[in-house]
Motif scaffolding. Structure first.
Motif, PDB file in Angstrom:
ATOM      1  N   ILE A   1       0.784  -1.122  -0.034  1.00  0.00           N
ATOM      2  CA  ILE A   1      -0.190  -0.341  -0.002  1.00  0.00           C
ATOM      3  C   ILE A   1       0.484   1.699   0.125  1.00  0.00           C
ATOM      4  CG2 ILE A   1      -1.744   1.376   1.731  1.00  0.00           C
ATOM      5  CD1 ILE A   1      -2.942  -0.774   0.032  1.00  0.00           C
ATOM      6  N   LEU A   2       2.218   1.375   0.818  1.00  0.00           N
ATOM      7  CA  LEU A   2       2.958   2.259   0.844  1.00  0.00           C
ATOM      8  C   LEU A   2       3.585   2.751  -0.318  1.00  0.00           C
ATOM      9  CD1 LEU A   2       4.045   2.007   4.524  1.00  0.00           C
ATOM     10  CD2 LEU A   2       2.081   3.573   3.729  1.00  0.00           C
ATOM     11  N   LYS A   3       3.104   2.747  -1.599  1.00  0.00           N
ATOM     12  CA  LYS A   3       3.679   3.168  -3.262  1.00  0.00           C
ATOM     13  C   LYS A   3       3.159   4.155  -3.508  1.00  0.00           C
ATOM     14  CE  LYS A   3       5.278  -1.366  -4.493  1.00  0.00           C
ATOM     15  NZ  LYS A   3       5.383  -2.208  -4.446  1.00  0.00           N
ATOM     16  N   LEU A   4       3.421   4.900  -4.313  1.00  0.00           N
ATOM     17  CA  LEU A   4       3.193   6.108  -4.441  1.00  0.00           C
ATOM     18  C   LEU A   4       1.439   6.328  -5.225  1.00  0.00           C
ATOM     19  CD1 LEU A   4       3.013   9.386  -4.523  1.00  0.00           C
ATOM     20  CD2 LEU A   4       4.405   9.217  -6.143  1.00  0.00           C
ATOM     21  N   ASP A   5       1.517   4.966  -6.364  1.00  0.00           N
ATOM     22  CA  ASP A   5       0.306   5.265  -7.095  1.00  0.00           C
ATOM     23  C   ASP A   5      -0.813   4.602  -6.053  1.00  0.00           C
ATOM     24  OD1 ASP A   5       1.712   2.461  -6.846  1.00  0.00           O
ATOM     25  OD2 ASP A   5       1.378   1.781  -8.343  1.00  0.00           O
ATOM     26  N   LYS A   6      -0.152   3.401  -5.126  1.00  0.00           N
ATOM     27  CA  LYS A   6      -1.217   3.328  -3.786  1.00  0.00           C
ATOM     28  C   LYS A   6      -1.630   4.280  -3.320  1.00  0.00           C
ATOM     29  CE  LYS A   6      -1.305  -1.800  -5.462  1.00  0.00           C
ATOM     30  NZ  LYS A   6      -2.914  -1.935  -6.061  1.00  0.00           N
TER      31      LYS A   6
ATOM     32  N   HIS B   1       4.729  15.208  -1.430  1.00  0.00           N
ATOM     33  CA  HIS B   1       6.330  15.584  -0.688  1.00  0.00           C
ATOM     34  C   HIS B   1       6.712  14.126  -0.172  1.00  0.00           C
ATOM     35  CE1 HIS B   1       8.635  17.584   1.185  1.00  0.00           C
ATOM     36  NE2 HIS B   1       8.569  17.359   2.043  1.00  0.00           N
ATOM     37  N   THR B   2       5.658  13.174   0.655  1.00  0.00           N
ATOM     38  CA  THR B   2       6.343  12.391   1.519  1.00  0.00           C
ATOM     39  C   THR B   2       7.209  11.126   0.452  1.00  0.00           C
ATOM     40  OG1 THR B   2       4.868  13.044   2.930  1.00  0.00           O
ATOM     41  CG2 THR B   2       5.485  10.792   3.072  1.00  0.00           C
ATOM     42  N   PHE B   3       6.091  11.149  -0.512  1.00  0.00           N
ATOM     43  CA  PHE B   3       6.648  10.411  -1.770  1.00  0.00           C
ATOM     44  C   PHE B   3       8.050  10.675  -2.697  1.00  0.00           C
ATOM     45  CE2 PHE B   3       3.180   7.994   0.278  1.00  0.00           C
ATOM     46  CZ  PHE B   3       3.914   6.867   0.489  1.00  0.00           C
ATOM     47  N   GLU B   4       8.370  11.458  -3.062  1.00  0.00           N
ATOM     48  CA  GLU B   4       9.761  12.281  -3.638  1.00  0.00           C
ATOM     49  C   GLU B   4      10.436  11.558  -3.732  1.00  0.00           C
ATOM     50  OE1 GLU B   4      10.165  16.446  -2.736  1.00  0.00           O
ATOM     51  OE2 GLU B   4       8.303  16.920  -3.802  1.00  0.00           O
ATOM     52  N   VAL B   5      11.136  11.081  -3.240  1.00  0.00           N
ATOM     53  CA  VAL B   5      12.448  10.188  -2.818  1.00  0.00           C
ATOM     54  C   VAL B   5      11.586   8.663  -2.707  1.00  0.00           C
ATOM     55  CG1 VAL B   5      14.222   9.728  -1.538  1.00  0.00           C
ATOM     56  CG2 VAL B   5      13.573  11.447  -1.409  1.00  0.00           C
ATOM     57  N   GLN B   6      11.820   8.087  -3.450  1.00  0.00           N
ATOM     58  CA  GLN B   6      11.479   6.349  -3.610  1.00  0.00           C
ATOM     59  C   GLN B   6      11.767   5.853  -2.191  1.00  0.00           C
ATOM     60  OE1 GLN B   6       8.940   5.392  -5.609  1.00  0.00           O
ATOM     61  NE2 GLN B   6       9.483   3.434  -4.686  1.00  0.00           N
TER      62      GLN B   6
ATOM     63  N   TYR C   1      -7.542   0.135   5.539  1.00  0.00           N
ATOM     64  CA  TYR C   1      -6.883   0.483   5.239  1.00  0.00           C
ATOM     65  C   TYR C   1      -6.300   2.608   6.026  1.00  0.00           C
ATOM     66  CZ  TYR C   1      -4.651  -3.210   3.376  1.00  0.00           C
ATOM     67  OH  TYR C   1      -3.979  -4.527   3.128  1.00  0.00           O
ATOM     68  N   LYS C   2      -5.474   3.113   6.728  1.00  0.00           N
ATOM     69  CA  LYS C   2      -5.407   4.489   6.509  1.00  0.00           C
ATOM     70  C   LYS C   2      -4.310   4.923   6.025  1.00  0.00           C
ATOM     71  CE  LYS C   2      -5.286   4.301  11.913  1.00  0.00           C
ATOM     72  NZ  LYS C   2      -5.388   4.136  12.737  1.00  0.00           N
ATOM     73  N   VAL C   3      -4.459   6.081   5.371  1.00  0.00           N
ATOM     74  CA  VAL C   3      -3.356   6.922   5.162  1.00  0.00           C
ATOM     75  C   VAL C   3      -3.332   8.603   4.931  1.00  0.00           C
ATOM     76  CG1 VAL C   3      -1.934   7.239   3.314  1.00  0.00           C
ATOM     77  CG2 VAL C   3      -2.470   5.049   3.605  1.00  0.00           C
TER      78      VAL C   3
ATOM     79  N   LEU D   1     -12.051   1.590   2.812  1.00  0.00           N
ATOM     80  CA  LEU D   1     -12.010  -0.069   2.936  1.00  0.00           C
ATOM     81  C   LEU D   1     -11.667  -1.027   1.444  1.00  0.00           C
ATOM     82  CD1 LEU D   1     -13.471  -1.947   4.706  1.00  0.00           C
ATOM     83  CD2 LEU D   1     -15.266  -2.113   2.852  1.00  0.00           C
ATOM     84  N   LYS D   2     -10.675  -1.844   1.506  1.00  0.00           N
ATOM     85  CA  LYS D   2      -9.965  -2.958   0.930  1.00  0.00           C
ATOM     86  C   LYS D   2     -10.176  -4.192   1.261  1.00  0.00           C
ATOM     87  CE  LYS D   2      -7.973  -0.044  -2.472  1.00  0.00           C
ATOM     88  NZ  LYS D   2      -8.675   0.494  -3.561  1.00  0.00           N
TER      89      LYS D   2
END
Length: 426
Positions: free
Chosen positions: A216-221, A317-322, A364-366, A423-424
């Motif tokens: 889940i912790l990938k930018l597209d997701k 901004h959080t995911f600018e760096v992979q 999940y929650k982000v 919800l997933k």
């Protein structure tokens, strides 16, 4: 209280199952139907039936219209000396508001033959000996709740009975012990109460959920999660903002009306009219106060809306760096499970016995708190992404960084009102 105890009078709370309280004497008297069940429970246990078998018998036969008899309830009945007709007080001493300590028999206050007897003293003592022997023979009592640092502790809920899942050991046919998450309702009250009997192997389910969080912790997701929930939350906030604006306009109208009545009071000499004007003014003052209280209780919705609009930029901004989240697996679930569990809001479990499988609905929650948590653990991820840093970094230092990140997260959650879960199904 000691004087009441010396007279054999009940000191408050709920009378034991099988008894009710006589309001005049303040002593126990029998509830015939319940007392018969108590006697039956003691007899069955003395005849070799275990607590689980007795529980299943009571629930399957819907005794007294109930199917929620639990192991804990039966244990309490079998250990309750009041069923012998004796009244006992001061078996525990308060050490503080939350802690108690068992006392020796010398400190007990006992009033013999104080109320009707349901089981004989001899039967009661025999049951106590049997309970002790069985506990010694089976030290890891399967119905004793075991605390631990399981990744998903407190997150799993049964879709049938709404009880939480907790850690419970089980053994397979070869006697090998495995740790499971088990439904608290099924475990303590049996199948008539809940049919979710399939447990979740901790070593398997923790790993599955751990990997799913990393996925889940990938930018597209994360952006997909954001887009699924952003519109709903923004619409809700806009509705709140619209309602507040309506209330503010109403306050302005009331203020204008109040001032007009004040002018009429000044201009009038008729005391009857002045009294009516004052009453109208008071009505408007009261309504203005109530509206302001409602607005205050809602908080600053427009500020929250503006803050939420920045969430998309926060995500990018959080995911600018992979981040190489897979590196975090090297720390092990036991170390970072407590961090990554914050990205799961709830897991609901439903057994499908026909297909021999279990369905999990995972929410999940982000939100902003979770994004800030990612930023806080970034240094740890960078350490494990660099072999040289791994060799030169003390493991205790990593644990301290993770602990501090978890503390920061709790503060952030406390301060934030909105965080968009989605919800997933997995």
């Amino acid at each position: 209280m000691r004087n009441r105890a010396l007279r054999g009078q009940f000191l408050g709370g709920v009378p034991p199952f099988g008894f009710t309280l006589n309001k005049e004497t303040q002593k126990f008297e029998l509830v015939v139907e319940e007392a018969a069940i108590v006697k039956d429970i003691f007899d069955k246990y003395l005849n070799g039936d275990g607590i689980l078998k007795i529980r299943n018998y009571l629930n399957e036969n819907n005794v007294l219209g109930r199917n929620d008899y639990s192991v804990g309830t039966l244990q309490s009945i079998l250990k309750n000396i009041h069923y012998t007709g004796d009244f006992v007080y001061s078996k525990r001493r308060n050490l503080s508001r939350t802690k108690k300590k068992k006392t020796s028999k010398d400190e007990w206050i006992t009033v013999e033959n104080n109320h009707p007897q349901i089981v004989t003293n001899q039967d009661f003592l025999m049951v106590q000996d049997l309970l002790k022997k069985k506990n010694r023979a089976k030290p890891e009592n399967l119905d004793k709740r075991v605390s631990g640092n399981q990744f998903l502790s407190g997150l799993i809920t049964c879709n049938v009975c709404e009880h939480s899942y907790y850690h419970g050991p089980r053994r397979n046919g070869r006697g090998v012990k495995f740790d499971y998450y088990v439904c608290g309702g099924y475990k303590t009250k049996g199948k008539p109460y809940c049919n979710n009997k399939r447990g979740l192997r901790i070593d398997r389910i923790d790993e599955i959920l751990f990997v799913s969080v990393i996925e889940i912790l990938k930018l597209d997701k994360v952006m997909e999660i954001y887009n699924e929930t952003a519109n709903k939350i923004q619409d809700r906030l806009k509705d709140d903002l619209s309602n507040q604006n309506t209330k503010k306009e109403r306050i302005k109208t009331l203020e204008t009306e109040k001032n007009r009545y004040l002018e009429l009071i000044i201009q009038s000499e008729n005391q009857i009219l002045i009294q009516e004007y004052e009453e109208e003014i008071q009505k408007r003052i009261t309504e203005i106060k109530e509206l302001k209280e409602v607005i205050k209780s809602k908080g600053s919705t427009d500020e929250t809306l503006n803050y939420f609009k920045k969430l998309k930029e926060e995500i990018k901004h959080t995911f600018e760096v992979q981040y190489n989240f897979n590196k975090i697996i090297d720390l092990g679930i036991e170390n970072v499970g407590g961090i990554f569990k914050h990205f799961i809001d709830n897991i609901r479990v439903q057994d499908d016995e026909q297909c021999k499988r279990t369905e999990l609905d995972i929410q999940y929650k982000v939100g902003i708190p979770e994004l800030k948590l990612l930023q806080d653990i970034k240094p740890v991820i960078e350490i494990f992404d660099n072999e040289t840093l791994v060799q030169n970094t003390n493991h205790n230092s990593i644990s301290e960084m993770l602990n501090q990140a978890a503390k920061n997260y709790q503060v952030c959650v406390y301060e934030m009102e909105y965080a968009p879960p989605v919800l997933k199904k997995r």
